[in-house]
Scaffold this motif. Structure first.
Motif, PDB file in Angstrom:
ATOM      1  N   LYS A 127     134.260  19.928 104.261  1.00  0.00           N
ATOM      2  CA  LYS A 127     134.756  18.751 105.003  1.00  0.00           C
ATOM      3  C   LYS A 127     133.839  17.541 104.783  1.00  0.00           C
ATOM      4  O   LYS A 127     134.281  16.401 104.905  1.00  0.00           O
ATOM      5  N   ASN A 128     132.546  17.788 104.507  1.00  0.00           N
ATOM      6  CA  ASN A 128     131.618  16.651 104.392  1.00  0.00           C
ATOM      7  C   ASN A 128     131.438  16.147 102.960  1.00  0.00           C
ATOM      8  O   ASN A 128     130.511  15.393 102.673  1.00  0.00           O
ATOM      9  N   ILE A 129     132.330  16.605 102.018  1.00  0.00           N
ATOM     10  CA  ILE A 129     132.302  16.003 100.668  1.00  0.00           C
ATOM     11  C   ILE A 129     133.658  15.361 100.401  1.00  0.00           C
ATOM     12  O   ILE A 129     134.707  15.994 100.581  1.00  0.00           O
ATOM     13  N   HIS A 130     133.624  14.101  99.959  1.00  0.00           N
ATOM     14  CA  HIS A 130     134.866  13.426  99.562  1.00  0.00           C
ATOM     15  C   HIS A 130     134.815  13.199  98.059  1.00  0.00           C
ATOM     16  O   HIS A 130     133.885  12.582  97.540  1.00  0.00           O
ATOM     17  N   LEU A 131     135.829  13.730  97.366  1.00  0.00           N
ATOM     18  CA  LEU A 131     135.854  13.602  95.909  1.00  0.00           C
ATOM     19  C   LEU A 131     136.684  12.380  95.515  1.00  0.00           C
ATOM     20  O   LEU A 131     137.855  12.275  95.912  1.00  0.00           O
ATOM     21  N   TYR A 132     136.098  11.470  94.764  1.00  0.00           N
ATOM     22  CA  TYR A 132     136.821  10.331  94.201  1.00  0.00           C
ATOM     23  C   TYR A 132     137.026  10.582  92.716  1.00  0.00           C
ATOM     24  O   TYR A 132     136.076  10.480  91.929  1.00  0.00           O
ATOM     25  N   CYS A 133     138.249  10.942  92.310  1.00  0.00           N
ATOM     26  CA  CYS A 133     138.529  11.242  90.905  1.00  0.00           C
ATOM     27  C   CYS A 133     140.024  11.063  90.641  1.00  0.00           C
ATOM     28  O   CYS A 133     140.831  11.598  91.396  1.00  0.00           O
ATOM     29  N   PRO A 134     140.426  10.350  89.617  1.00  0.00           N
ATOM     30  CA  PRO A 134     139.582   9.631  88.663  1.00  0.00           C
ATOM     31  C   PRO A 134     139.093   8.304  89.256  1.00  0.00           C
ATOM     32  O   PRO A 134     139.893   7.527  89.755  1.00  0.00           O
ATOM     33  N   GLU A 135     137.808   8.117  89.188  1.00  0.00           N
ATOM     34  CA  GLU A 135     137.181   6.899  89.716  1.00  0.00           C
ATOM     35  C   GLU A 135     135.930   6.642  88.876  1.00  0.00           C
ATOM     36  O   GLU A 135     135.378   7.557  88.286  1.00  0.00           O
ATOM     37  N   SER A 136     135.553   5.391  88.821  1.00  0.00           N
ATOM     38  CA  SER A 136     134.423   5.044  87.963  1.00  0.00           C
ATOM     39  C   SER A 136     133.496   4.056  88.647  1.00  0.00           C
ATOM     40  O   SER A 136     133.956   3.200  89.410  1.00  0.00           O
ATOM     41  N   LEU A 137     132.231   4.175  88.321  1.00  0.00           N
ATOM     42  CA  LEU A 137     131.244   3.231  88.854  1.00  0.00           C
ATOM     43  C   LEU A 137     131.350   1.909  88.101  1.00  0.00           C
ATOM     44  O   LEU A 137     131.451   1.889  86.881  1.00  0.00           O
ATOM     45  N   LEU A 138     131.332   0.799  88.858  1.00  0.00           N
ATOM     46  CA  LEU A 138     131.271  -0.514  88.204  1.00  0.00           C
ATOM     47  C   LEU A 138     129.882  -1.106  88.343  1.00  0.00           C
ATOM     48  O   LEU A 138     129.304  -1.598  87.391  1.00  0.00           O
ATOM     49  N   ASP A 139     129.336  -1.011  89.564  1.00  0.00           N
ATOM     50  CA  ASP A 139     128.045  -1.660  89.816  1.00  0.00           C
ATOM     51  C   ASP A 139     127.457  -1.081  91.105  1.00  0.00           C
ATOM     52  O   ASP A 139     128.173  -0.439  91.880  1.00  0.00           O
ATOM     53  N   TYR A 140     126.187  -1.327  91.319  1.00  0.00           N
ATOM     54  CA  TYR A 140     125.618  -0.981  92.626  1.00  0.00           C
ATOM     55  C   TYR A 140     124.565  -2.019  92.990  1.00  0.00           C
ATOM     56  O   TYR A 140     124.029  -2.716  92.118  1.00  0.00           O
ATOM     57  N   GLN A 141     124.280  -2.075  94.252  1.00  0.00           N
ATOM     58  CA  GLN A 141     123.341  -3.078  94.771  1.00  0.00           C
ATOM     59  C   GLN A 141     122.368  -2.366  95.701  1.00  0.00           C
ATOM     60  O   GLN A 141     122.811  -1.582  96.564  1.00  0.00           O
ATOM     61  N   GLN A 142     121.089  -2.621  95.555  1.00  0.00           N
ATOM     62  CA  GLN A 142     120.091  -2.018  96.458  1.00  0.00           C
ATOM     63  C   GLN A 142     120.103  -2.790  97.779  1.00  0.00           C
ATOM     64  O   GLN A 142     120.037  -4.029  97.776  1.00  0.00           O
ATOM     65  N   LEU A 143     120.228  -2.092  98.907  1.00  0.00           N
ATOM     66  CA  LEU A 143     120.152  -2.724 100.227  1.00  0.00           C
ATOM     67  C   LEU A 143     118.803  -2.364 100.858  1.00  0.00           C
ATOM     68  O   LEU A 143     118.020  -1.617 100.262  1.00  0.00           O
ATOM     69  N   GLU A 144     118.587  -2.797 102.081  1.00  0.00           N
ATOM     70  CA  GLU A 144     117.278  -2.512 102.699  1.00  0.00           C
ATOM     71  C   GLU A 144     117.061  -1.010 102.880  1.00  0.00           C
ATOM     72  O   GLU A 144     116.005  -0.479 102.581  1.00  0.00           O
ATOM     73  N   HIS A 145     118.093  -0.315 103.371  1.00  0.00           N
ATOM     74  CA  HIS A 145     117.939   1.125 103.620  1.00  0.00           C
ATOM     75  C   HIS A 145     118.968   1.947 102.860  1.00  0.00           C
ATOM     76  O   HIS A 145     119.470   2.942 103.351  1.00  0.00           O
ATOM     77  N   GLY A 146     119.366   1.508 101.718  1.00  0.00           N
ATOM     78  CA  GLY A 146     120.363   2.278 100.982  1.00  0.00           C
ATOM     79  C   GLY A 146     120.957   1.482  99.839  1.00  0.00           C
ATOM     80  O   GLY A 146     120.294   0.599  99.279  1.00  0.00           O
ATOM     81  N   VAL A 147     122.199   1.802  99.514  1.00  0.00           N
ATOM     82  CA  VAL A 147     122.846   1.149  98.378  1.00  0.00           C
ATOM     83  C   VAL A 147     124.297   0.807  98.729  1.00  0.00           C
ATOM     84  O   VAL A 147     124.921   1.478  99.559  1.00  0.00           O
ATOM     85  N   LYS A 148     124.806  -0.207  98.041  1.00  0.00           N
ATOM     86  CA  LYS A 148     126.235  -0.521  98.122  1.00  0.00           C
ATOM     87  C   LYS A 148     126.779  -0.236  96.721  1.00  0.00           C
ATOM     88  O   LYS A 148     126.249  -0.758  95.729  1.00  0.00           O
ATOM     89  N   VAL A 149     127.794   0.631  96.655  1.00  0.00           N
ATOM     90  CA  VAL A 149     128.267   1.095  95.355  1.00  0.00           C
ATOM     91  C   VAL A 149     129.686   0.574  95.119  1.00  0.00           C
ATOM     92  O   VAL A 149     130.586   0.831  95.928  1.00  0.00           O
ATOM     93  N   GLN A 150     129.863  -0.168  94.032  1.00  0.00           N
ATOM     94  CA  GLN A 150     131.180  -0.710  93.708  1.00  0.00           C
ATOM     95  C   GLN A 150     131.865   0.198  92.686  1.00  0.00           C
ATOM     96  O   GLN A 150     131.399   0.349  91.560  1.00  0.00           O
ATOM     97  N   LEU A 151     132.978   0.825  93.108  1.00  0.00           N
ATOM     98  CA  LEU A 151     133.780   1.630  92.185  1.00  0.00           C
ATOM     99  C   LEU A 151     134.975   0.789  91.744  1.00  0.00           C
ATOM    100  O   LEU A 151     135.176  -0.311  92.256  1.00  0.00           O
ATOM    101  N   THR A 152     135.785   1.305  90.847  1.00  0.00           N
ATOM    102  CA  THR A 152     136.947   0.530  90.380  1.00  0.00           C
ATOM    103  C   THR A 152     137.879   0.190  91.539  1.00  0.00           C
ATOM    104  O   THR A 152     138.380  -0.932  91.640  1.00  0.00           O
ATOM    105  N   HIS A 153     138.114   1.179  92.441  1.00  0.00           N
ATOM    106  CA  HIS A 153     139.089   0.942  93.522  1.00  0.00           C
ATOM    107  C   HIS A 153     138.475   0.934  94.920  1.00  0.00           C
ATOM    108  O   HIS A 153     139.182   0.679  95.888  1.00  0.00           O
TER     109      HIS A 153
END
Ligand SMILES: Cc1cc2nc3c(=O)[nH]c(=O)nc-3n(C[C@H](O)[C@H](O)[C@H](O)COP(=O)(O)OP(=O)(O)OC[C@H]3O[C@@H](n4cnc5c(N)ncnc54)[C@H](O)[C@@H]3O)c2cc1C
Length: 412
Positions: A127-153
C-alpha cells in the motif's frame, strides 16, 4: 496542472536495483513513489529464455528472500550451480565447490526480467508504494528538506530521491555528479544455446589470448515438453541443457560475429569454446559494450545513487547487480538505524553514511576485475607464468581459496 503528490522517497528506475530499493524502503514504513519508463513484459512459460541473465550470489539471494520475492522466482525458472571453474590452461585450473564453504550451492543464474517482475508483483501488494509507469523523469530541484521531482505527467515532492536509473543516469547528470571511467576495448557477446552435453551444476570461464569465454548454465527450457512429450524426449537426448555463453573479444570481432547466421555462429563456438559443451545449437544472441564508470559521489543533498547509476563494472565475474543489491541493503540499514535513533533519516549526514559503507567495497571489486582483465589479456610469457602461478597457488591453499569464494558469493 495536476496537484503535487508527496512521498517520503522517490525512486527513479524500476529495474532490479530500483525495484529492490523501493521494497526495502517500504519495509521501513516509508511511502515510496517508483518511477519507470518501460513496463516489463509479463512472464509466461512459453517464452524463450531471455538474453540478459545474471549470476545471483548467495548474499543477493538472502536480500531477495528478505524482500519476499525469491519464492516466486523459484516457481518461474532459474538454474542453481554448485561449482565454479576458472582456468587458462590445464596446469592452472581452479574449481571452487559449494561444499568447501559448507553451502549447498554458490548461486543461481536468473533472467534479469524475472527478478524485476517478481519485485513488481510484490510492489503491487504494497500500500505504501505507488508505481508510476510508463513515466519519465524530466528534472528535479533540491529543496531545503528534500526534493521536487518533475515527471512528464506528474510533480512529486519527497525527502529522498534515489537514482537507480542505470549506467547513463539522468539523475546523476542533473545532480552534476561527475564520473571517472573508460570504455574497455572489448565487447561481450551473449549467446543463448542448447548444448549436447549437460552441465547444469557448474559455471565456468576460460581465459583465452583474445579474451575470456564463459558458460552460465540455464534452466532446461523446452517448450515442446508442454506440447509434445515424445518430441521433447527426443530433443533432450540430442540437446540436454541450455546455457548462456559469454564471448569477450575486440569490438570489431564481436560485430563480425553478430553478422553470422546461428548455424555459422555455432561452428565458431565449436572451434573456440572448450570441448565441454558438445555440439551447440544457437537460439539467440546479442552484443554489449563494456564500460567502467564510477560516480565521484554517491550522495548529494537529498539524492543518492544506487546500482549502475553509481558504478558499472566489467562483467567478468558477474558482480554488477550483486554490488547494486549490496547498495540497496546498505541504504536500508543506514536509514533504519537513523529512524531507530530519532535522527532525520534523510539528512545529508545520514546519507553520507551510505556512501561510506559502499564506496570502498565497490571500488575494490571494480579494481579486482580490472586487475584480472589486464593480467589475463597480457601477452607477455612472464605475465602468463605469473597469472597461472597465482591460480595454481589459490587452488592449493584451502584458506585462500575459501576466502576468494566467499568474496565472490558476497558473504565474506
Ligand atoms: C554482458 C553483461 C553481463 C552481465 N552479467 C551479470 C551477472 O552475471 N551478474 C551480475 O550481478 N551482474 C551482471 N551484469 C550487470 C547487471 O546487468 C547490471 O549491474 C544491472 O542490470 C544494473 O541494474 P540497475 O537496476 O542498476 O540498472 P538498469 O538495469 O539499467 O535499470 C535502470 C532502469 O531505469 C529506467 N530508467 C532510466 N532512465 C529513466 C528515467 N529518466 N525515468 C524513468 N526510468 C528510467 C530504465 O528503463 C531501467 O529499467 C552484466 C552486465 C552486462 C553488460
Amino acid at each position: 496542472m495536476s496537484e503535487i503528490k508527496t512521498f517520503d522517497c522517490v525512486v527513479i528506475g524500476g529495474g532490479m536495483v530500483g525495484a529492490a530499493s523501493a521494497l526495502s524502503l517500504a519495509q521501513l514504513g516509508l511511502t515510496v513513489a517508483l518511477v519507470e519508463k518501460h513496463q516489463p513484459q509479463a512472464f509466461s512459460i512459453e517464452q524463450p529464455l531471455d538474453l540478459r541473465v545474471s549470476a545471483i550470489s548467495l548474499a543477493s539471494q538472502y536480500l531477495l528472500e528478505q524482500l519476499d520475492v525469491w519464492s516466486q522466482i523459484m516457481l518461474w525458472r532459474s538454474c542453481q550451480y554448485q561449482r565454479l571453474g576458472v582456468w587458462e590452461n590445464a596446469f592452472s585450473s581452479v574449481e571452487f565447490n559449494a561444499q568447501e564453504i559448507k553451502k549447498t550451492h554458490l548461486g543461481y543464474i536468473i533472467e534479469n526480467r524475472l527478478i524485476q517482475l517478481s519485485m513488481w508483483q510484490q510492489i503491487e501488494k504494497q500500500k505504501n508504494i505507488h508505481l508510476y509507469c510508463p513515466e519519465s523523469l524530466l528534472d528535479y530541484q533540491q529543496l531545503e528538506h528534500g526534493v521536487k521531482v518533475q515527471l512528464t505527467h506528474e510533480t512529486l515532492t519527497a525527502h529522498l530521491l534515489v537514482a537507480a536509473d542505470g549506467a547513463n543516469s539522468q539523475v546523476r547528470q542533473l545532480a552534476g555528479i561527475g564520473i571517472t571511467g573508460w570504455d574497455y576495448q572489448q565487447a561481450a557477446m551473449l549467446i543463448n544455446v542448447k548444448t549436447q552435453l549437460p552441465q547444469q551444476n557448474i559455471t565456468w570461464q576460460q581465459f583465452l589470448p583474445s579474451g575470456p569465454v564463459a558458460m552460465l548454465p540455464m534452466p532446461n527450457h523446452d517448450i515442446s515438453v508442454i506440447k509434445n512429450e515424445l518430441t521433447a524426449l527426443q530433443q533432450k537426448i540430442q540437446f540436454q541443457g541450455c546455457a548462456s555463453l559469454v564471448w569477450y573479444h575486440q569490438s570489431d570481432k564481436i560485430k563480425q560475429l553478430m553478422t553470422l547466421s546461428n548455424k555459422q555462429l555455432a561452428e565458431e563456438i565449436d572451434d573456440v569454446f572448450p570441448k565441454r559443451l558438445g555440439k551447440v545449437k544457437v537460439i539467440n544472441k546479442g552484443s554489449f559494450p563494456l564500460t567502467r564508470r564510477h560516480a565521484n559521489h554517491y550522495q548529494k543533498g537529498n539524492v543518492v545513487l544506487l546500482g549502475d547509476a553509481a558504478h558499472t563494472i566489467n562483467p567478468l565475474a558477474g558482480q554488477g547487480v550483486n554490488l547494486g543489491f549490496k547498495d540497496v541493503l546498505a541504504l536500508q540499514t543506514v536509514v533504519s538505524e537513523a529512524i531507530a535513533h530519532n535522527e532525520l533519516w534523510y539528512n545529508s549526514e545520514v546519507l553520507q553514511r551510505y556512501e561510506k559503507k559502499r564506496r570502498i567495497d565497490n571500488l575494490v571489486m571494480m579494481s579486482a576485475m580490472d586487475g584480472f582483465y589486464t593480467a589475463f589479456s597480457h601477452p607477455s610469457p612472464v605475465v602468463k607464468f605469473l597469472r597461472n602461478s597465482v591460480l595454481f597457488t589459490v587452488n592449493k591453499f584451502t584458506l585462500l581459496k575459501n576466502k576468494a569464494l566467499k568474496q565472490a558469493c558476497g558473504i565474506d
